[in-house]
Design a protein around this motif. Structure first.
Motif, PDB file in Angstrom:
ATOM      1  N   PHE A 250       0.845  -1.220   0.139  1.00 16.90           N
ATOM      2  CA  PHE A 250       0.010  -0.104  -0.167  1.00 16.90           C
ATOM      3  C   PHE A 250       0.867   1.177   0.096  1.00 16.90           C
ATOM      4  O   PHE A 250       1.268   1.612   1.136  1.00 16.90           O
ATOM      5  CB  PHE A 250      -1.028  -0.082   1.263  1.00 16.90           C
ATOM      6  CG  PHE A 250      -1.946  -1.061   1.018  1.00 16.90           C
ATOM      7  CD1 PHE A 250      -2.941  -1.319   0.468  1.00 16.90           C
ATOM      8  CD2 PHE A 250      -1.797  -2.398   1.820  1.00 16.90           C
ATOM      9  CE1 PHE A 250      -3.881  -2.180   0.433  1.00 16.90           C
ATOM     10  CE2 PHE A 250      -2.509  -3.373   1.999  1.00 16.90           C
ATOM     11  CZ  PHE A 250      -3.711  -3.214   0.951  1.00 16.90           C
ATOM     12  N   GLY A 251       1.282   1.874  -1.181  1.00 11.95           N
ATOM     13  CA  GLY A 251       2.087   3.058  -1.471  1.00 11.95           C
ATOM     14  C   GLY A 251       3.291   2.711  -0.934  1.00 11.95           C
ATOM     15  O   GLY A 251       3.970   1.617  -1.353  1.00 11.95           O
ATOM     16  N   THR A 252       3.902   3.437  -0.276  1.00 13.17           N
ATOM     17  CA  THR A 252       5.366   3.471   0.489  1.00 13.17           C
ATOM     18  C   THR A 252       5.419   2.887   1.763  1.00 13.17           C
ATOM     19  O   THR A 252       6.479   2.846   2.263  1.00 13.17           O
ATOM     20  CB  THR A 252       6.209   4.661   0.332  1.00 13.17           C
ATOM     21  OG1 THR A 252       5.574   5.509   1.000  1.00 13.17           O
ATOM     22  CG2 THR A 252       6.280   4.940  -1.048  1.00 13.17           C
ATOM     23  N   SER A 253       4.140   2.240   2.340  1.00 10.43           N
ATOM     24  CA  SER A 253       4.180   1.885   3.807  1.00 10.43           C
ATOM     25  C   SER A 253       4.694   0.462   4.052  1.00 10.43           C
ATOM     26  O   SER A 253       5.145  -0.209   2.866  1.00 10.43           O
ATOM     27  CB  SER A 253       2.516   2.027   4.269  1.00 10.43           C
ATOM     28  OG  SER A 253       1.913   0.737   3.384  1.00 10.43           O
ATOM     29  N   ASP A 254       4.734  -0.133   5.243  1.00 12.95           N
ATOM     30  CA  ASP A 254       5.031  -1.364   5.298  1.00 12.95           C
ATOM     31  C   ASP A 254       4.139  -2.595   5.371  1.00 12.95           C
ATOM     32  O   ASP A 254       4.042  -3.706   5.585  1.00 12.95           O
ATOM     33  CB  ASP A 254       5.570  -1.516   6.810  1.00 12.95           C
ATOM     34  CG  ASP A 254       7.189  -0.535   6.650  1.00 12.95           C
ATOM     35  OD1 ASP A 254       7.882  -0.873   5.766  1.00 12.95           O
ATOM     36  OD2 ASP A 254       7.443  -0.105   7.823  1.00 12.95           O
ATOM     37  N   PHE A 255       2.750  -1.897   4.719  1.00 14.72           N
ATOM     38  CA  PHE A 255       1.752  -2.945   4.583  1.00 14.72           C
ATOM     39  C   PHE A 255       1.712  -3.292   3.406  1.00 14.72           C
ATOM     40  O   PHE A 255       1.774  -2.660   2.229  1.00 14.72           O
ATOM     41  CB  PHE A 255       0.656  -2.225   5.003  1.00 14.72           C
ATOM     42  CG  PHE A 255       0.402  -1.669   6.482  1.00 14.72           C
ATOM     43  CD1 PHE A 255      -0.317  -2.613   7.261  1.00 14.72           C
ATOM     44  CD2 PHE A 255       0.829  -0.411   7.008  1.00 14.72           C
ATOM     45  CE1 PHE A 255      -0.511  -2.207   8.730  1.00 14.72           C
ATOM     46  CE2 PHE A 255       0.449  -0.235   8.454  1.00 14.72           C
ATOM     47  CZ  PHE A 255       0.017  -1.152   9.246  1.00 14.72           C
ATOM     48  N   GLY A 256       1.407  -4.790   3.277  1.00  9.23           N
ATOM     49  CA  GLY A 256       1.329  -5.398   1.849  1.00  9.23           C
ATOM     50  C   GLY A 256      -0.043  -6.415   1.870  1.00  9.23           C
ATOM     51  O   GLY A 256      -0.638  -6.335   2.818  1.00  9.23           O
ATOM     52  N   TYR A 257      -0.157  -6.761   0.842  1.00  8.60           N
ATOM     53  CA  TYR A 257      -1.371  -7.726   0.437  1.00  8.60           C
ATOM     54  C   TYR A 257      -0.878  -8.622  -0.556  1.00  8.60           C
ATOM     55  O   TYR A 257       0.011  -8.443  -1.077  1.00  8.60           O
ATOM     56  CB  TYR A 257      -2.319  -6.716  -0.133  1.00  8.60           C
ATOM     57  CG  TYR A 257      -2.463  -6.028  -1.362  1.00  8.60           C
ATOM     58  CD1 TYR A 257      -2.408  -6.763  -2.583  1.00  8.60           C
ATOM     59  CD2 TYR A 257      -1.761  -4.917  -1.512  1.00  8.60           C
ATOM     60  CE1 TYR A 257      -2.030  -6.033  -3.734  1.00  8.60           C
ATOM     61  CE2 TYR A 257      -1.384  -4.146  -2.371  1.00  8.60           C
ATOM     62  CZ  TYR A 257      -1.634  -4.830  -3.899  1.00  8.60           C
ATOM     63  OH  TYR A 257      -1.495  -4.006  -4.847  1.00  8.60           O
ATOM     64  N   ASP A 258      -1.791  -9.680  -0.512  1.00  6.96           N
ATOM     65  CA  ASP A 258      -1.253 -10.733  -1.465  1.00  6.96           C
ATOM     66  C   ASP A 258      -2.717 -11.516  -1.835  1.00  6.96           C
ATOM     67  O   ASP A 258      -3.490 -12.126  -0.728  1.00  6.96           O
ATOM     68  CB  ASP A 258      -0.455 -11.780  -0.889  1.00  6.96           C
ATOM     69  CG  ASP A 258       0.026 -13.099  -1.751  1.00  6.96           C
ATOM     70  OD1 ASP A 258      -0.531 -13.288  -2.935  1.00  6.96           O
ATOM     71  OD2 ASP A 258       0.652 -14.039  -1.249  1.00  6.96           O
TER      72      ASP A 258
END
Length: 229
Positions: A102-110
């Protein structure tokens, strides 16, 4: 009920061989992996009845976030339960999806699809264990939460079980550059019924494990894991 439901606590050791990388690293990535385990545990359940498992696979990913892959391992649970009259000694998985941040954050998705293929012929009165799942995961640094939803009405050989799901919470905490601590908790919930008996009442369960992988030279990894069902 064909899915194995009785699993005692155990200590498993793992050895994994180095990955290989090819093609244009800026856009395309191809990796391979192989591992030798004291036994194969899937969602807290024994798949090889305490026997060793040899596992390996290949993955392709694109810089856009798209990926596909395949992975295989020996198993014994289908033969242990006399669910297959022939075959039943191999699990071969195929998957594909999309991952990103998500943008340049440390949050991701799969998000993606995963198909479990168990070659062979089901025994009389049994059904094949082949299963298709859709999954979605959210990640933050060393934490992840993943939800897998069965699109098959015979999930791992359990009749009338479409909508069955598994929820996974995992942590992979780095301690040093080479050592990490891993923790996992999962909840498996079966839907539907077979012969008037609720699948949830006889097949649903929770599991957890603790582990400590250690990186060795040449991309090898050695680890020990305690699993409880």
């Amino acid at each position: 009920m064909l899915k194995k439901t009785l699993v005692a606590s155990l200590l498993a050791t793992a050895f994994s061989a180095p990955s290989v990388q090819a093609a244009d690293a800026a856009e395309h990535t191809l990796t391979g992996n192989v591992g030798l385990f004291s036994q194969y545990i899937f969602r807290g359940l024994r798949q090889t009845d305490k026997d060793p498992a040899l596992q390996g696979g290949f993955d392709y990913s694109h810089a856009s976030g798209l990926y596909v892959g395949t992975w295989a391992t020996n198993i014994s649970w289908l033969r242990d339960f006399n669910a297959y009259k022939s075959g039943g000694s191999l699990e071969w998985d195929f998957y594909g999806g999309y991952k990103g941040t998500f943008g340049t954050s440390d949050f991701g998705y799969d998000v993606g699809l995963l198909y479990y293929w168990y070659p062979g012929n089901a025994a009389s009165g049994a059904v094949k264990a082949n299963t298709l799942e859709a999954y979605g995961a959210l990640t933050w640094k060393w934490l992840s939460a993943k939800y897998s939803y069965s699109l098959d009405d015979k999930t791992f050989g359990v009749r009338d079980s479409d909508g069955t799901w598994y929820f996974d919470l995992s942590a992979n905490v780095p301690i040093t550059e080479k050592l990490a601590l891993q923790a996992h908790w999962g909840r498996q919930r079966f839907k539907g019924s077979d012969g008037g008996v609720s699948n949830h009442s006889i097949a649903s369960y929770e599991d957890w494990n603790l582990g400590a992988p250690y990186e060795l030279p040449m991309n090898f990894t050695l680890g020990a894991f305690y699993v409880q069902h």
